[in-house]
Design an enzyme around this catalytic site. Structure first.
Site, PDB file in Angstrom:
ATOM      1  N   GLU A 250      34.465  28.585  38.717  1.00  0.00           N
ATOM      2  CA  GLU A 250      34.707  29.015  37.335  1.00  0.00           C
ATOM      3  C   GLU A 250      34.879  30.527  37.382  1.00  0.00           C
ATOM      4  OE1 GLU A 250      35.083  27.212  34.792  1.00  0.00           O
ATOM      5  OE2 GLU A 250      34.102  25.312  35.226  1.00  0.00           O
ATOM      6  N   CYS A 284      34.004  34.540  29.807  1.00  0.00           N
ATOM      7  CA  CYS A 284      35.185  34.253  30.630  1.00  0.00           C
ATOM      8  C   CYS A 284      36.343  33.743  29.770  1.00  0.00           C
ATOM      9  CB  CYS A 284      34.845  33.280  31.749  1.00  0.00           C
ATOM     10  SG  CYS A 284      34.037  31.798  31.185  1.00  0.00           S
TER      11      CYS A 284
HETATM   12  P1  NAD Z   1      30.708  39.268  40.479  1.00  0.00           P
HETATM   13  O1  NAD Z   1      31.634  38.154  40.747  1.00  0.00           O
HETATM   14  O2  NAD Z   1      30.494  40.289  41.550  1.00  0.00           O
HETATM   15  O3  NAD Z   1      29.262  38.676  40.158  1.00  0.00           O
HETATM   16  C1  NAD Z   1      29.135  37.575  39.295  1.00  0.00           C
HETATM   17  C2  NAD Z   1      27.898  36.795  39.743  1.00  0.00           C
HETATM   18  O4  NAD Z   1      28.115  36.290  41.038  1.00  0.00           O
HETATM   19  C3  NAD Z   1      26.673  37.660  39.809  1.00  0.00           C
HETATM   20  O5  NAD Z   1      25.626  37.000  39.175  1.00  0.00           O
HETATM   21  C4  NAD Z   1      26.401  37.834  41.265  1.00  0.00           C
HETATM   22  O6  NAD Z   1      25.025  37.816  41.543  1.00  0.00           O
HETATM   23  C5  NAD Z   1      27.077  36.653  41.897  1.00  0.00           C
HETATM   24  N1  NAD Z   1      27.661  36.996  43.186  1.00  0.00           N
HETATM   25  C6  NAD Z   1      28.320  38.121  43.505  1.00  0.00           C
HETATM   26  N2  NAD Z   1      28.711  38.093  44.791  1.00  0.00           N
HETATM   27  C7  NAD Z   1      28.258  36.916  45.300  1.00  0.00           C
HETATM   28  C8  NAD Z   1      28.338  36.305  46.575  1.00  0.00           C
HETATM   29  N3  NAD Z   1      28.960  36.894  47.601  1.00  0.00           N
HETATM   30  N4  NAD Z   1      27.769  35.102  46.726  1.00  0.00           N
HETATM   31  C9  NAD Z   1      27.135  34.476  45.711  1.00  0.00           C
HETATM   32  N5  NAD Z   1      27.042  35.009  44.475  1.00  0.00           N
HETATM   33  C10 NAD Z   1      27.600  36.211  44.274  1.00  0.00           C
HETATM   34  O7  NAD Z   1      31.106  39.943  39.167  1.00  0.00           O
HETATM   35  P2  NAD Z   1      30.481  41.224  38.431  1.00  0.00           P
HETATM   36  O8  NAD Z   1      30.644  42.483  39.227  1.00  0.00           O
HETATM   37  O9  NAD Z   1      29.112  40.931  38.000  1.00  0.00           O
HETATM   38  O10 NAD Z   1      31.474  41.286  37.243  1.00  0.00           O
HETATM   39  C11 NAD Z   1      32.815  41.671  37.561  1.00  0.00           C
HETATM   40  C12 NAD Z   1      33.795  40.751  36.979  1.00  0.00           C
HETATM   41  O11 NAD Z   1      33.492  39.392  37.270  1.00  0.00           O
HETATM   42  C13 NAD Z   1      33.865  40.782  35.494  1.00  0.00           C
HETATM   43  O12 NAD Z   1      34.562  41.882  35.052  1.00  0.00           O
HETATM   44  C14 NAD Z   1      34.543  39.469  35.230  1.00  0.00           C
HETATM   45  O13 NAD Z   1      35.907  39.600  35.446  1.00  0.00           O
HETATM   46  C15 NAD Z   1      34.008  38.562  36.268  1.00  0.00           C
HETATM   47  N6  NAD Z   1      32.958  37.674  35.750  1.00  0.00           N
HETATM   48  C16 NAD Z   1      33.347  36.480  35.296  1.00  0.00           C
HETATM   49  C17 NAD Z   1      32.395  35.629  34.798  1.00  0.00           C
HETATM   50  C18 NAD Z   1      32.776  34.282  34.273  1.00  0.00           C
HETATM   51  O14 NAD Z   1      32.101  33.773  33.389  1.00  0.00           O
HETATM   52  N7  NAD Z   1      33.802  33.642  34.824  1.00  0.00           N
HETATM   53  C19 NAD Z   1      31.072  36.003  34.741  1.00  0.00           C
HETATM   54  C20 NAD Z   1      30.703  37.254  35.245  1.00  0.00           C
HETATM   55  C21 NAD Z   1      31.668  38.083  35.761  1.00  0.00           C
END
Ligand code: NAD
Length: 476
Positions: A250, A284
């Site tokens: 997602e 999202c």
């Molecule tokens: P990110 O993808 O780095 O992190 C999102 C989540 O994933 C966090 O809770 C983090 O702990 C986890 N995560 C990060 N790297 C991981 C890995 N290697 N393995 C497992 N889990 C991991 O995103 P962010 O820096 O927090 O936010 C940046 C962008 O991500 C936002 O601007 C947005 O575009 C997107 N985002 C989307 C959603 C969604 O609902 N689809 C939610 C949060 C962020």
């Protein structure tokens, strides 16, 4: 201000913290202050969680469907009873208004109830064959699941990671976001209190990439489910591919909104301004690129600015707050950069565009218009309280712009023309399309994206099927 629970790992039903484990701070996004510290799982903790997930799978998949359903229903009841406390913790760690936090938690319980009901509808089928032979199509739980969820919906995202797998008969290890750990932990505890075995549902925290590499490196894990950015989703997909694990991703979106000159303009404005600033735009499926037919452009733009300026920004615990702070400091920093880039490309800033106050991550509801498509913000998800409003011409050009980006999560359209609605349903590339509707999520409706917004589904009957494998048994 609020009771924030003690944090710990949940491994094999045991609450683990301290003991020389590394820790990290959990911050209050409204003040920047440290709420508490969180212990990170050690490699040994993760190995133990994997062993437990293996035995938990054997136990849970062999628990009768009736019993599994009744345990999950009891879990949903406990979550509803505890929703007030969960919401307090959620607002403290994430920032959203407490009423929204409670609504999210109640919705998580409703989703669990729906999944519990689905357990009794996991039928296989028997194919027609001559007497003496038989072919059966059976559905089995895929195996232990690793779930990784994001900070924007600390309870719903976690429920989406655990509800489908548990309903299907899988064990699950979930890693909620370390930035918003309490709400998911409280949901998991409610499920354990209702009778889910401690080996079938476990919660871990750590450095995200370390935890995912460790868990995905094990052959015990058969499915990976992730909510977060497209960049991380691609990395996890590569790790999963090493062992051909099933994936549900997602990921991000860049929600286009097609506003036609035959739209009910007040409805479009009220619904879309509400949806845009919900959870400070950190959703999202947030509507982002507003593509508005020229003859109604000014009316829509001005109406949107008027509504944006009425949004009351404040601490999520204060009465009357419509929009809390952004959930982490990356939010305002990233948004300012994108807004400045858009302005340097000639976009008009109509309202907002700056932080509010000098503590916490508050950001003003922002509207930009006439943004060139080569500005970063027209191509990368802003994930914040910013609306991008551009004048457009024909239906064809609007659909082309909606489909221009590699993302395809939610899209929206406002039109009173039934034939056009059918064309949009056929041509807009999105996992979910709201036509004269701002809500694209319901417990019984599949939720997920296409293209770079990911694949696999959560919610609905599909959310359980996504955690099952098909076996065809031919008997001669
Ligand atoms: P990110 O993808 O780095 O992190 C999102 C989540 O994933 C966090 O809770 C983090 O702990 C986890 N995560 C990060 N790297 C991981 C890995 N290697 N393995 C497992 N889990 C991991 O995103 P962010 O820096 O927090 O936010 C940046 C962008 O991500 C936002 O601007 C947005 O575009 C997107 N985002 C989307 C959603 C969604 O609902 N689809 C939610 C949060 C962020």
């Amino acid at each position: 201000m609020s009771n924030y629970p003690d944090l710990h790992l949940l491994i094999g039903g045991e609450k683990l913290s301290g003991g020389g484990r590394e820790t990290e701070e959990v911050l209050d996004p409204a003040t920047g202050e440290t709420i508490t510290t969180l212990s990170r799982a050690t490699p040994d903790d993760l190995d133990r969680a994997l062993e437990q997930a293996e035995s938990g799978f054997a136990e849970w998949k062999n628990t009768s469907a009736d019993k599994r359903a009744s345990i999950l229903m009891d879990g949903a009841k406990l979550i509803k009873e505890r929703a007030g406390d969960i919401a307090q913790a959620l607002t403290r760690e994430q920032g959203k208004p407490v009423a929204e936090a409670k609504g999210e938690t109640m919705y998580s319980a409703m989703l669990l109830e729906f999944y519990a009901g689905e357990i009794k509808r996991l039928y296989g089928r028997t194919l027609v064959r001559p007497e003496g032979s038989r072919v059966e199509v059976q559905y089995h739980p895929v195996g232990p699941v690793a779930g990784f969820s994001a900070w924007n919906f600390p309870s719903l995202n976690v429920m989406r990671k655990i509800g489908g797998p548990l309903a299907a008969g899988c064990s699950v290890i979930v890693k909620p976001s370390e930035e918003t750990p309490a709400a998911g932990l409280m949901l998991a505890q409610a499920l354990l209190d209702a009778g889910v075995p401690g080996s079938a549902l476990q919660v871990v925290f750590g450095v995200p990439s370390d935890v995912s590499e460790h868990l995905l490196g094990s052959p015990i894990i058969r499915k990976v489910t992730f909510t977060g950015s497209t960049a991380v989703g691609k990395e996890l997909s590569k790790l999963a591919a090493e062992d051909l694990k099933v994936t549900t991703m997602e990921l991000g979106g860049h929600g286009p909104v097609l506003v036609f000159n035959d739209a009910d303009m007040d409805k479009a404005l009220d619904q879309m301004a509400g949806a845009k600033f919900r959870n400070a735009g950190q959703v999202c499926v947030s509507p982002t690129r507003f593509l508005v037919q020229e003859d109604v452009f000014e009316k829509f733009r001005d109406g949107f600015v008027e509504r944006a300026e009425k949004v009351k920004v404040g601490n999520g615990f204060e009465d009357g707050t419509d929009m809390g702070p952004m959930a982490n400091s990356r939010g305002p920093d990233g948004l300012l950069k994108k807004i400045n880039d858009a302005k340097s490309h000639g976009a008009k800033l109509l309202t907002g565009g700056e932080r509010i106050g000098n503590q916490g991550n508050f950001f003003a509801p922002t509207v930009l218009s006439e943004i060139p498509t080569d500005a970063d913000i027209m191509n990368e998800e802003p994930f914040g309280p910013v609306a991008l409003i551009n004048p457009m011409g024909s239906e064809e050009s609007m659909i082309a712009e909606a489909n221009r980006l590699p993302y395809g999560l939610a899209a929206y359209a406002y039109t009173e023309n039934p034939a056009r609605r059918r064309r949009l349903a056929a041509q807009v590339e999105a996992g979910m399309l709201g036509i004269n509707a701002a809500s694209v999520s319901a417990a019984d409706a599949p939720f997920g994206g296409v293209k770079w917004s990911g694949h696999g589904l959560e919610d609905g009957a599909e959310g359980v099927k996504a955690c099952m494998v098909t076996k065809t048994v031919h008997e001669g």
